[in-house]
Design a protein around this motif. Structure first.
Motif, PDB file in Angstrom:
ATOM      1  N   GLY A  20      51.297  51.530  24.332  1.00  0.00           N
ATOM      2  CA  GLY A  20      49.794  52.277  24.181  1.00  0.00           C
ATOM      3  C   GLY A  20      49.422  52.272  23.011  1.00  0.00           C
ATOM      4  N   PRO A  21      49.989  52.775  21.945  1.00  0.00           N
ATOM      5  CA  PRO A  21      49.469  52.961  20.578  1.00  0.00           C
ATOM      6  C   PRO A  21      49.197  51.600  19.942  1.00  0.00           C
ATOM      7  N   LEU A  22      49.535  50.474  20.198  1.00  0.00           N
ATOM      8  CA  LEU A  22      49.341  49.318  19.734  1.00  0.00           C
ATOM      9  C   LEU A  22      47.943  48.829  20.344  1.00  0.00           C
ATOM     10  N   LEU A  23      47.726  48.960  21.512  1.00  0.00           N
ATOM     11  CA  LEU A  23      46.480  48.923  22.029  1.00  0.00           C
ATOM     12  C   LEU A  23      45.313  49.494  21.806  1.00  0.00           C
ATOM     13  N   LEU A  24      45.719  51.020  21.327  1.00  0.00           N
ATOM     14  CA  LEU A  24      44.585  51.869  20.682  1.00  0.00           C
ATOM     15  C   LEU A  24      44.216  51.176  19.546  1.00  0.00           C
TER      16      LEU A  24
END
Length: 469
Positions: free
Chosen positions: A248-252
């Motif tokens: 999730g944080p990497l996609l953000l």
């Protein structure tokens, strides 16, 4: 007091006073607010961001130590609780290639969320004119360029990186993504990097999310000068391990309108090893589980699946050709097994696969939209593909077999257990497609075709009664 003694005292004062000032000057400058402000003002003139520190101390023999160090640049903010450099100023001057130990304690990095940029418009603005390119005021004339030699950077001279020695230590690093709720990307990051004679021994360990862990261990060998791409000049022997990394944080962080958002858990165990003359091998498994994604290129689709695993084996030779002896994909939707090679003149590839059409269409109903009211409950597709491209000629040999099919169409059930097979032998040369042979086989159907788009022939037979049973 006679004149000789007075003269001697004056000489000693004139010699010792500047020497004393010279000795204590670094400590006085760094310890005073005005002195630090002057130093950092000069430093900030040569860097893209802004650097400052709350406290600093150092001297000719004493190493540099700064507290509450702050660096701000576009899209990034860094706070370091404590930064130290072990050698004193005298050592840095006399042996500039030995940087000693550089330690950063508890650095906190806050990254700005990427903002999607609007696509550039190709339409010319009203009343706009296209001017001829103007010569930069700083661009030298041909005559000047011919007689003026470019300035040489000592750091780019051959052998500089091989002479440099340093040890970089980072303790308890934290990386967050900025926003209303700062999302943690990296926590408790620790790095030890020993740099000696062009070799970097890495030991990186960090945490992500609640239980995520990542580590990088191995050696990097730097070239005397960087010429060409990084992959060509950098020699590596590195092991990358990822466990329970939340995507999730990497996609953000990736941002952009086309990047889907959502959740997933990433794991990997990748080996990167350089060969002779610029060769490179990338091998190991990569898996993402518990995937729930939407948006971006997915459009209105909202896929959820348990696992997507990839067994990777990439090999790059010194002539920039790539070999892929093994590329295996396993997922809820099916499996793929590929082998291929790529050179500057062309590529070859072959593979087989098995796809669960019912699951694929249910997860991507808009991407694979066939018709309204159609739902597949059962369907297995087997594929085989062989590609060969040399220059402007691409040869294709493909086989597809649909073994069974069942579902509902407009609330009416249907089932088809008879196999359907499609075989294609064709080529594409100079953007002109040609079908050497196309066959479609089923218990009720037998078709064969060949030709080009301008002249295509199709022959065969069909049993409509058997097809409707």
């Amino acid at each position: 007091m006679n004149k000789s003694k007075l003269f001697l005292i004056i000489v000693l004062v004139l010699v010792l006073l500047p020497l004393t000032i010279l000795i204590i000057a670094p400590s006085v400058i760094l310890s005073s607010k005005q002195g630090r402000g002057f130093v950092f003002k000069q430093v900030n003139k040569s860097i893209p961001g802004s650097l400052s520190a709350q406290e600093c101390s150092g001297g000719w023999q004493q190493g540099l130590n700064c507290r509450q160090v702050t660096y701000t640049d576009q899209g990034m903010h860094l706070d370091v609780a404590d930064l130290s450099l072990s050698p004193g100023l005298w050592s840095l001057i006399t042996t500039p290639e030995d940087l000693g130990t550089i330690t950063l304690n508890e650095p906190v990095v806050v990254l700005a969320r990427p903002v999607a940029q609007p696509a550039p418009s190709n339409e010319p603005k009203e009343n706009s004119t296209v001017d001829a390119p103007q010569k930069s005021a700083t661009e030298p004339s041909p005559e000047t360029a011919a007689t003026t030699e470019p300035e040489k950077d000592p750091a780019a001279e051959p052998g500089y990186l091989q002479k440099m020695q340093a040890k970089l230590v980072i303790n308890k690093a934290l990386v967050r993504l900025d926003g209303t709720e700062q999302q943690e990307i990296i926590r408790n990051g620790n790095l030890v990097a020993d740099i000696k004679e062009g070799n970097i021994d890495l030991d990186l360990d960090l945490g992500t999310g609640e239980n995520g862990q990542a580590s990088v261990t191995g050696t990097l060998q730097l070239p005397p000068v960087f010429e060409g791409s990084l992959l060509e000049v950098l020699k590596t022997d590195v092991q990358l391990k990822l466990t329970n990394i939340q995507t999730g944080p990497l996609l953000l962080l990736a941002g952009g309108d086309t990047v889907p958002q959502g959740q997933g858990t990433l794991a990997a165990d990748i080996k990167l090893a350089s060969g002779d003359n610029g060769g490179l091998k990338v091998q190991g498994p990569i898996a993402i589980t518990d995937v729930d994604m939407s948006g971006g290129v997915l459009g209105d689709d909202h896929p959820r699946f348990n696992k997507l695993a990839l067994e990777l084996d990439l090999q790059r030779a010194s002539d920039n050709s790539w070999q892929v002896p093994v590329l295996q994909l396993f997922s809820d939707f099916g499996t793929l097994d590929l082998q291929c090679s790529y050179t500057e003149s062309g590529f070859t590839g072959n593979g087989t696969g098995k796809i669960d059409l019912s699951l694929l269409l249910s997860q991507f109903p808009n991407l694979f939209k066939i018709r309204e009211g159609l739902r597949l409950d059962k369907g297995e597709l087997n594929l085989a593909l062989d590609l060969n491209k040399q220059g402007e000629r691409l040869e294709v040999l493909a086989n597809a077999a649909l073994e069974s099919l069942a579902g509902r169409r407009d609330r009416e059930s249907f089932a088809w257990e008879s196999p359907l097979r499609l075989n294609l032998d064709g080529k594409l040369e100079n953007n002109r497609p040609e079908v050497k042979k196309l066959t479609l086989e089923a218990p009720f159907l037998d078709l064969e075709g060949q030709g080009t788009p301008e002249q295509f022939s199709l022959s065969g037979s069909a049993n409509l009664d058997q097809a409707m049973r």
